[in-house]
Design a protein around this motif. Structure first.
Motif, PDB file in Angstrom:
ATOM      1  N   ALA A  38       0.830  -1.218   0.000  1.00  0.00           N
ATOM      2  CA  ALA A  38       0.000   0.000   0.000  1.00  0.00           C
ATOM      3  C   ALA A  38       0.857   1.257   0.000  1.00  0.00           C
ATOM      4  O   ALA A  38       1.961   1.297   0.558  1.00  0.00           O
ATOM      5  CB  ALA A  38      -0.917   0.002   1.220  1.00  0.00           C
ATOM      6  N   ASP A  39       0.328   2.293  -0.612  1.00  0.00           N
ATOM      7  CA  ASP A  39       0.895   3.640  -0.535  1.00  0.00           C
ATOM      8  C   ASP A  39       0.367   4.276   0.748  1.00  0.00           C
ATOM      9  O   ASP A  39      -0.848   4.309   0.966  1.00  0.00           O
ATOM     10  CB  ASP A  39       0.442   4.442  -1.760  1.00  0.00           C
ATOM     11  CG  ASP A  39       0.936   5.883  -1.764  1.00  0.00           C
ATOM     12  OD1 ASP A  39       1.467   6.366  -0.734  1.00  0.00           O
ATOM     13  OD2 ASP A  39       0.770   6.553  -2.802  1.00  0.00           O
ATOM     14  N   PHE A  93      -0.181   7.189   1.475  1.00  0.00           N
ATOM     15  CA  PHE A  93      -1.136   8.240   1.158  1.00  0.00           C
ATOM     16  C   PHE A  93      -2.262   7.758   0.228  1.00  0.00           C
ATOM     17  O   PHE A  93      -3.072   8.558  -0.224  1.00  0.00           O
ATOM     18  CB  PHE A  93      -0.432   9.429   0.508  1.00  0.00           C
ATOM     19  CG  PHE A  93       0.434  10.219   1.448  1.00  0.00           C
ATOM     20  CD1 PHE A  93       0.032  10.471   2.749  1.00  0.00           C
ATOM     21  CD2 PHE A  93       1.660  10.728   1.023  1.00  0.00           C
ATOM     22  CE1 PHE A  93       0.827  11.214   3.617  1.00  0.00           C
ATOM     23  CE2 PHE A  93       2.453  11.473   1.886  1.00  0.00           C
ATOM     24  CZ  PHE A  93       2.044  11.708   3.180  1.00  0.00           C
ATOM     25  N   GLY A  94      -2.306   6.469  -0.039  1.00  0.00           N
ATOM     26  CA  GLY A  94      -3.324   5.943  -0.938  1.00  0.00           C
ATOM     27  C   GLY A  94      -4.590   5.535  -0.206  1.00  0.00           C
ATOM     28  O   GLY A  94      -4.595   5.337   1.016  1.00  0.00           O
ATOM     29  N   PRO A  95      -5.687   5.370  -0.941  1.00  0.00           N
ATOM     30  CA  PRO A  95      -6.964   5.012  -0.320  1.00  0.00           C
ATOM     31  C   PRO A  95      -6.951   3.632   0.316  1.00  0.00           C
ATOM     32  O   PRO A  95      -7.775   3.336   1.183  1.00  0.00           O
ATOM     33  CB  PRO A  95      -7.964   5.065  -1.484  1.00  0.00           C
ATOM     34  CG  PRO A  95      -7.132   4.924  -2.723  1.00  0.00           C
ATOM     35  CD  PRO A  95      -5.810   5.560  -2.403  1.00  0.00           C
ATOM     36  N   GLU A  96      -5.990   2.768  -0.098  1.00  0.00           N
ATOM     37  CA  GLU A  96      -5.930   1.425   0.464  1.00  0.00           C
ATOM     38  C   GLU A  96      -5.319   1.384   1.868  1.00  0.00           C
ATOM     39  O   GLU A  96      -5.479   0.394   2.592  1.00  0.00           O
ATOM     40  CB  GLU A  96      -5.147   0.503  -0.474  1.00  0.00           C
ATOM     41  CG  GLU A  96      -3.668   0.841  -0.604  1.00  0.00           C
ATOM     42  CD  GLU A  96      -3.354   1.910  -1.650  1.00  0.00           C
ATOM     43  OE1 GLU A  96      -2.177   2.018  -2.029  1.00  0.00           O
ATOM     44  OE2 GLU A  96      -4.280   2.631  -2.070  1.00  0.00           O
ATOM     45  N   ASN A  97      -4.612   2.434   2.259  1.00  0.00           N
ATOM     46  CA  ASN A  97      -4.123   2.493   3.632  1.00  0.00           C
ATOM     47  C   ASN A  97      -5.320   2.648   4.573  1.00  0.00           C
ATOM     48  O   ASN A  97      -6.365   3.194   4.192  1.00  0.00           O
ATOM     49  CB  ASN A  97      -3.151   3.658   3.818  1.00  0.00           C
ATOM     50  CG  ASN A  97      -2.375   3.592   5.133  1.00  0.00           C
ATOM     51  OD1 ASN A  97      -2.463   2.626   5.888  1.00  0.00           O
ATOM     52  ND2 ASN A  97      -1.603   4.620   5.403  1.00  0.00           N
ATOM     53  N   ASP A 118       7.443   4.503   6.384  1.00  0.00           N
ATOM     54  CA  ASP A 118       7.002   3.548   5.368  1.00  0.00           C
ATOM     55  C   ASP A 118       6.740   2.169   5.958  1.00  0.00           C
ATOM     56  O   ASP A 118       6.671   1.173   5.247  1.00  0.00           O
ATOM     57  CB  ASP A 118       7.999   3.437   4.214  1.00  0.00           C
ATOM     58  CG  ASP A 118       7.338   2.901   2.946  1.00  0.00           C
ATOM     59  OD1 ASP A 118       6.223   3.345   2.633  1.00  0.00           O
ATOM     60  OD2 ASP A 118       7.942   2.024   2.282  1.00  0.00           O
ATOM     61  N   GLU A 122     -10.864   7.244   0.337  1.00  0.00           N
ATOM     62  CA  GLU A 122     -10.441   8.639   0.150  1.00  0.00           C
ATOM     63  C   GLU A 122     -11.641   9.466  -0.298  1.00  0.00           C
ATOM     64  O   GLU A 122     -12.274   9.153  -1.317  1.00  0.00           O
ATOM     65  CB  GLU A 122      -9.317   8.719  -0.885  1.00  0.00           C
ATOM     66  CG  GLU A 122      -8.808  10.119  -1.131  1.00  0.00           C
ATOM     67  CD  GLU A 122      -7.686  10.154  -2.161  1.00  0.00           C
ATOM     68  OE1 GLU A 122      -7.582  11.158  -2.896  1.00  0.00           O
ATOM     69  OE2 GLU A 122      -6.917   9.165  -2.248  1.00  0.00           O
ATOM     70  N   ARG A 182      -0.246  16.971   4.107  1.00  0.00           N
ATOM     71  CA  ARG A 182       0.516  15.724   4.086  1.00  0.00           C
ATOM     72  C   ARG A 182       1.955  15.910   4.568  1.00  0.00           C
ATOM     73  O   ARG A 182       2.891  15.306   4.009  1.00  0.00           O
ATOM     74  CB  ARG A 182       0.492  15.085   2.697  1.00  0.00           C
ATOM     75  CG  ARG A 182      -0.911  14.807   2.187  1.00  0.00           C
ATOM     76  CD  ARG A 182      -0.904  14.012   0.900  1.00  0.00           C
ATOM     77  NE  ARG A 182      -2.251  13.895   0.346  1.00  0.00           N
ATOM     78  CZ  ARG A 182      -2.577  13.143  -0.701  1.00  0.00           C
ATOM     79  NH1 ARG A 182      -1.637  12.424  -1.320  1.00  0.00           N
ATOM     80  NH2 ARG A 182      -3.818  13.094  -1.140  1.00  0.00           N
ATOM     81  N   ALA A 187      -4.682  12.724   3.793  1.00  0.00           N
ATOM     82  CA  ALA A 187      -4.745  12.129   2.455  1.00  0.00           C
ATOM     83  C   ALA A 187      -6.121  11.552   2.167  1.00  0.00           C
ATOM     84  O   ALA A 187      -6.554  11.488   1.011  1.00  0.00           O
ATOM     85  CB  ALA A 187      -3.679  11.037   2.325  1.00  0.00           C
ATOM     86  N   LYS A 188      -6.827  11.152   3.207  1.00  0.00           N
ATOM     87  CA  LYS A 188      -8.187  10.648   3.050  1.00  0.00           C
ATOM     88  C   LYS A 188      -9.220  11.768   3.048  1.00  0.00           C
ATOM     89  O   LYS A 188     -10.414  11.522   2.914  1.00  0.00           O
ATOM     90  CB  LYS A 188      -8.502   9.641   4.165  1.00  0.00           C
ATOM     91  CG  LYS A 188      -7.627   8.396   4.092  1.00  0.00           C
ATOM     92  CD  LYS A 188      -8.009   7.380   5.140  1.00  0.00           C
ATOM     93  CE  LYS A 188      -7.144   6.143   5.005  1.00  0.00           C
ATOM     94  NZ  LYS A 188      -7.179   5.514   3.659  1.00  0.00           N
TER      95      LYS A 188
END
Length: 556
Positions: A49-50, A52-56, A86, A114, A169, A194-195
């Motif tokens: 996962a990133d 800052f990505g929606p999957e976090n 990270d 997100e 961020r 980020a979300k």
């Protein structure tokens, strides 16, 4: 074994959905707090996962003791994939949030997805409401709390909020509650940013069926109320001069080991500015530090010792009011004072500007808004040091806490191997070395104690018990509270540490990441002793068989 009760509430801020999942089996093994959140994160956050990505995903969780009226229990846990290190990180905050969270009937909240607009999420025992809050774009933490209080009659004790730093961020942005209490280390405020989540509020009247044994509940509470301890008047600031005089107070971005102005920013200086008592929910220990400078009218809570180090000695600043101002800026803008202060100190090093508090304050604000040089510094020392032309004083990307591993070698070993990086509370080996229980010199032979300290810290973050309650919540009392053998409680903590390590291994972390930016005796051999004590592989990875156990409920 005593454990938290209530479902997991999953909130998808992109889809605007909420659902509750029963996790009784998980809680029976993991108790709550950090251990439960870590098990969920390990199962449900993709290893690639990133941050800052929606999957976090961000987890907010309590333990069973948040349903007691016992001192040292007014705390919450937050877990997620850190944009600073990270890797997986957990942070812990006090204040008055935990009882309001319990009132929702949930044991854990999971935030995923997100949003396409700035949101406040309102969680109650009857449901979840999603409120677009475009007017709060760029708002400070207190401004956000005021908005929630005026619109919804939900004061800061009901809120987890981010400031401009989270929205922008900043990799060490904090999530704040009660305006001044921080889920500080690791940048989880930036994950909420980020979300596009500005604030989450909690309220309700649920009473999950958890019965706290008494004794020892009342014994601990009574002893907290009557303790003759300098912590109650000076907080952690009370140790400043002792540490400076007898060990090391890192100064001017690690150039020096002691600060000539320590007395001007230490415990007595802070106590002179303290104007009332401060506490966390249900806690009679009351070690918080509401301070005020009568001349300027500045009010803040603190500074605690870590902030005194980061914005004081590390920056060559010897005026307590200047450090108070830095503390208030970080709370208001929503940033971890340790990472922010050390990063600003790195900038002052690059500019040969130590002691310039006005510049420090200016740069702190620029970081939160990513303006000018602040855009670089918002990345943290690990990502900015080359351009600044300074040494990279971090471990796994996390800036160092005050307790100097160059002098306290067991603490240095702890920094090197900690899954969270250079954070002092991951094991608090410093306490053994300051007290003389362990010789501060040398690393060999300390691994077994380090493992025990890590496991205990993880368990206390699971229960949840404040680190300052460790002398009161003794092993025998913990056994009585949780109806379990002490070794079994440590095993719950050990499992959390192991899942963190395995998650990070799957993201590429191994022995090469367990290192320090300075030399201490026999570090490599001591790291080998630590892996052996844990039963891990020589390369710093967790054996596959150690993770083969019933998983946490997976995400649909």
């Amino acid at each position: 074994m005593l454990h938290a009760k209530g479902p997991l509430l999953t909130v998808d801020v992109g889809e605007r959905t909420a659902r509750r999942t029963e996790i009784d089996e998980l809680l029976a093994d993991a108790i709550g707090g950090r251990a439960a959140a870590t098990a969920l994160a390990h199962e449900r956050i993709p290893f690639d996962a990133d941050p800052f990505g929606p999957e976090n995903r961000v987890y907010v969780s309590t333990g069973p003791l948040q349903q007691s009226r016992m001192s040292f229990t007014g705390r919450m846990n937050m877990t997620g994939l850190s944009p600073l290190t990270d890797g997986l990180v957990s942070a812990n905050a006090g204040g008055y949030l935990s009882r309001n969270f319990v009132g929702t009937g949930c044991s854990a909240l999971e935030v995923v997805g997100e949003s396409d607009e700035l949101l406040a999420v309102h969680v109650t025992d009857s449901g979840v409401e999603f409120e677009p809050v475009p007017d709060l774009e760029g708002a400070t933490v207190p401004e956000t709390s005021d908005y929630m209080s005026e619109r919804h009659d939900l004061g800061p004790e009901h809120c987890v909020a981010i400031g401009p730093a989270g929205e922008n961020r900043v990799r060490f942005a904090a999530a704040m509650t009660f305006d001044s209490r921080a889920f500080g280390r690791g940048g989880l405020g930036a994950v909420l940013g980020a979300k596009n989540v500005k604030c989450v509020t909690f309220a309700g009247d649920a009473e999950p069926p958890v019965e706290i044994p008494d004794p020892p509940e009342s014994e601990i509470h009574r002893e907290a109320a009557t303790a003759d301890d300098r912590m109650r008047s000076q907080g952690t600031a009370g140790g400043t001069e002792f540490i400076n005089d007898n060990f090391s107070l890192p100064t001017r971005y690690f150039r020096e080991y002691e600060f000539e102005g320590a007395a001007d920013i230490g415990g007595d200086a802070v106590e002179a500015k303290k104007y009332k008592k401060g506490a966390c929910s249900a806690c009679a220990y009351a070690c918080k530090l509401p301070t005020r400078d009568e001349e300027t009218g500045l009010e803040t809570e603190g500074p605690e010792f870590e902030t005194i180090y980061a914005f004081g000695s590390m920056q060559g600043v010897d005026d307590i009011v200047d450090v108070m101002q830095s503390n208030e800026l970080c709370d208001t803008l929503g940033m971890d004072t340790i990472s922010a202060g050390v990063t600003v100190a790195a900038y002052l090093e690059s500019e040969d500007a130590f002691g310039d508090s006005d510049l420090a304050h200016e740069v702190t604000e620029k970081i939160a808004r990513r303006e000018g040089i602040g855009d670089l510094l918002a990345e943290g020392v690990d990502r900015a040091h080359d351009e600044l032309g300074v040494e990279n004083y971090t471990v796994k990307g996390m800036e160092f806490a005050a307790h100097d591993g160059r002098v306290l070698h067991g603490q240095g070993l702890s920094y090197a191997v900690a899954n969270r990086g250079a954070d002092h509370l991951y094991a608090s080996m410093l306490a053994l070395e300051y007290s003389g229980e362990l010789d501060p010199q040398g690393t060999l032979g300390k691994a077994e104690r380090l493992v025990e300290r890590e496991d205990l810290a993880a368990f206390l973050d699971t229960g949840i018990v404040c680190v300052f309650g460790r002398d009161y919540a003794t092993p025998d009392r913990l056994e009585a509270l949780f109806d379990a053998e002490y070794e079994d409680l440590l095993e719950v903590g050990a499992r959390a540490v192991e899942l963190e390590r395995h998650f990070n291994n799957r993201r590429g972390f191994d022995r090469a990441d367990d290192d320090l930016p300075y030399e201490i005796p026999d570090l490599d051999e001591a790291i080998g002793e630590y892996y052996a004590a844990r039963g891990w592989n020589d390369d710093g990875t967790v054996p596959t068989h150690a993770i083969e156990s019933p998983p946490a409920p997976s995400a649909d």
